[in-house]
Write a protein that holds these residues in place. Structure first.
Motif, PDB file in Angstrom:
ATOM      1  N   TYR A  50      36.811  43.660  41.418  1.00  0.00           N
ATOM      2  CA  TYR A  50      38.147  43.171  41.056  1.00  0.00           C
ATOM      3  C   TYR A  50      39.215  43.700  42.007  1.00  0.00           C
ATOM      4  O   TYR A  50      40.045  42.933  42.521  1.00  0.00           O
ATOM      5  CB  TYR A  50      38.461  43.571  39.613  1.00  0.00           C
ATOM      6  N   LEU A  51      39.197  44.987  42.255  1.00  0.00           N
ATOM      7  CA  LEU A  51      40.215  45.594  43.115  1.00  0.00           C
ATOM      8  C   LEU A  51      40.082  45.091  44.547  1.00  0.00           C
ATOM      9  O   LEU A  51      41.095  44.867  45.225  1.00  0.00           O
ATOM     10  CB  LEU A  51      40.100  47.109  43.054  1.00  0.00           C
ATOM     11  N   ARG A  52      38.870  44.901  45.010  1.00  0.00           N
ATOM     12  CA  ARG A  52      38.666  44.325  46.342  1.00  0.00           C
ATOM     13  C   ARG A  52      39.268  42.925  46.419  1.00  0.00           C
ATOM     14  O   ARG A  52      39.954  42.573  47.388  1.00  0.00           O
ATOM     15  CB  ARG A  52      37.173  44.274  46.664  1.00  0.00           C
ATOM     16  N   ASP A  53      39.014  42.138  45.362  1.00  0.00           N
ATOM     17  CA  ASP A  53      39.535  40.770  45.347  1.00  0.00           C
ATOM     18  C   ASP A  53      41.055  40.739  45.236  1.00  0.00           C
ATOM     19  O   ASP A  53      41.691  39.741  45.610  1.00  0.00           O
ATOM     20  CB  ASP A  53      38.912  39.981  44.195  1.00  0.00           C
ATOM     21  N   GLN A  54      41.648  41.826  44.710  1.00  0.00           N
ATOM     22  CA  GLN A  54      43.106  41.921  44.627  1.00  0.00           C
ATOM     23  C   GLN A  54      43.732  42.441  45.917  1.00  0.00           C
ATOM     24  O   GLN A  54      44.939  42.628  45.992  1.00  0.00           O
ATOM     25  CB  GLN A  54      43.496  42.832  43.459  1.00  0.00           C
ATOM     26  N   GLY A  55      42.899  42.690  46.912  1.00  0.00           N
ATOM     27  CA  GLY A  55      43.418  43.106  48.216  1.00  0.00           C
ATOM     28  C   GLY A  55      43.400  44.593  48.484  1.00  0.00           C
ATOM     29  O   GLY A  55      43.860  45.042  49.546  1.00  0.00           O
ATOM     30  N   GLU A  56      42.877  45.398  47.525  1.00  0.00           N
ATOM     31  CA  GLU A  56      42.798  46.831  47.779  1.00  0.00           C
ATOM     32  C   GLU A  56      41.653  47.121  48.756  1.00  0.00           C
ATOM     33  O   GLU A  56      40.650  46.394  48.788  1.00  0.00           O
ATOM     34  CB  GLU A  56      42.574  47.602  46.475  1.00  0.00           C
ATOM     35  N   VAL A  64      36.235  53.358  44.123  1.00  0.00           N
ATOM     36  CA  VAL A  64      36.815  53.382  42.772  1.00  0.00           C
ATOM     37  C   VAL A  64      36.649  54.761  42.148  1.00  0.00           C
ATOM     38  O   VAL A  64      37.599  55.337  41.590  1.00  0.00           O
ATOM     39  CB  VAL A  64      36.141  52.310  41.887  1.00  0.00           C
ATOM     40  N   LEU A  65      35.457  55.318  42.251  1.00  0.00           N
ATOM     41  CA  LEU A  65      35.190  56.606  41.614  1.00  0.00           C
ATOM     42  C   LEU A  65      35.973  57.732  42.277  1.00  0.00           C
ATOM     43  O   LEU A  65      36.417  58.663  41.604  1.00  0.00           O
ATOM     44  CB  LEU A  65      33.686  56.887  41.661  1.00  0.00           C
ATOM     45  N   ALA A  66      36.168  57.649  43.589  1.00  0.00           N
ATOM     46  CA  ALA A  66      36.912  58.693  44.297  1.00  0.00           C
ATOM     47  C   ALA A  66      38.402  58.654  43.963  1.00  0.00           C
ATOM     48  O   ALA A  66      39.053  59.697  43.872  1.00  0.00           O
ATOM     49  CB  ALA A  66      36.710  58.549  45.802  1.00  0.00           C
TER      50      ALA A  66
END
Length: 222
Positions: A50-56, A64-66
């Motif tokens: 999800y975060l990758r798809d949001q451009g992060e 994510v875990l870090a």
């Protein structure tokens, strides 16, 4: 939102029951959650997608875990990750302006709330609980347990959890049989196979099964 943690605030429910519940979109269940929200491997995988798809700049679950979680151990020395919190009220790190900023990919325990799930008995895959610690949520409204779960506890979740429940019994037994020195020597590899070794462009469950097999071998088989 620890699953089945505080027995004073949970009760068992059946799928055909109706319960009082009304989500007020108040963000209350996302506050005061320090060391409460456990990230399962599939949660980290979905958040990374999800975060990758949001451009992060997210390449995998390790990012994510870090950034958003920290490792800890359950009472039986089983290593897990918990979501970070921020601010004086220990808000979930993903709570922004009173709303969940990763709602579509929120962890399973958040999606199931106010219900939680545990391994079933007498041939059933699961048993279900109603979590009532936030009393103002239970003043009005009606929720059918089966309908809520059909929307928020999807087939993939059920399939992954059944596989995990079975594997964790073996892994927990193997870890308990180890000395502290043995356990520490394999901790990084344990976390790698449980949480990190996923290709975000491939389906989760086959990778999870393969990683669990690696973990069984790593900890002594069984």
């Amino acid at each position: 939102m620890k699953e089945v943690s505080d027995l004073a605030s949970v009760k068992t429910v059946a799928l055909n029951e109706k319960v009082l519940f009304h989500c007020r979109l108040c963000g209350c269940c996302c506050r005061n959650v320090k060391d409460c929200i456990m990230l399962e491997p599939m949660d980290a995988y979905r958040l990374a997608q999800y975060l990758r798809d949001q451009g992060e700049p997210v390449a995998g679950t390790e990012d994510v875990l870090a950034r958003y979680a920290h490792p800890t151990w359950l009472a039986d020395n089983f290593p897990v990750f918990l979501l970070n919190t921020v601010g004086t009220s220990d808000d979930c790190v993903f709570l922004k302006a009173g709303r969940c900023s990763v709602y579509e990919a929120r962890p399973r325990v958040c999606r199931l709330y106010p219900f939680s799930v545990a391994p079933g008995e007498r041939g059933r895959d699961f048993q279900y609980f109603l979590c009532t610690e936030k009393s103002h949520h239970f003043a009005d409204g009606i929720v059918k347990v089966k309908e809520w779960l059909s929307q928020n506890f999807i087939r993939e979740d059920r399939d992954v959890l059944k596989v995990d429940y079975k594997a964790v019994q073996v892994l927990d037994r193997n870890l308990r049989a180890m000395s502290e020195k043995e356990f520490q020597s394999l901790l990084f590899r344990f976390l790698y196979y449980r949480y990190y070794n996923y290709d975000l462009d491939q389906p989760f469950l086959p990778q999870f099964r393969s990683n669990l097999e690696q973990l069984r071998e790593l900890t002594g088989g069984g």
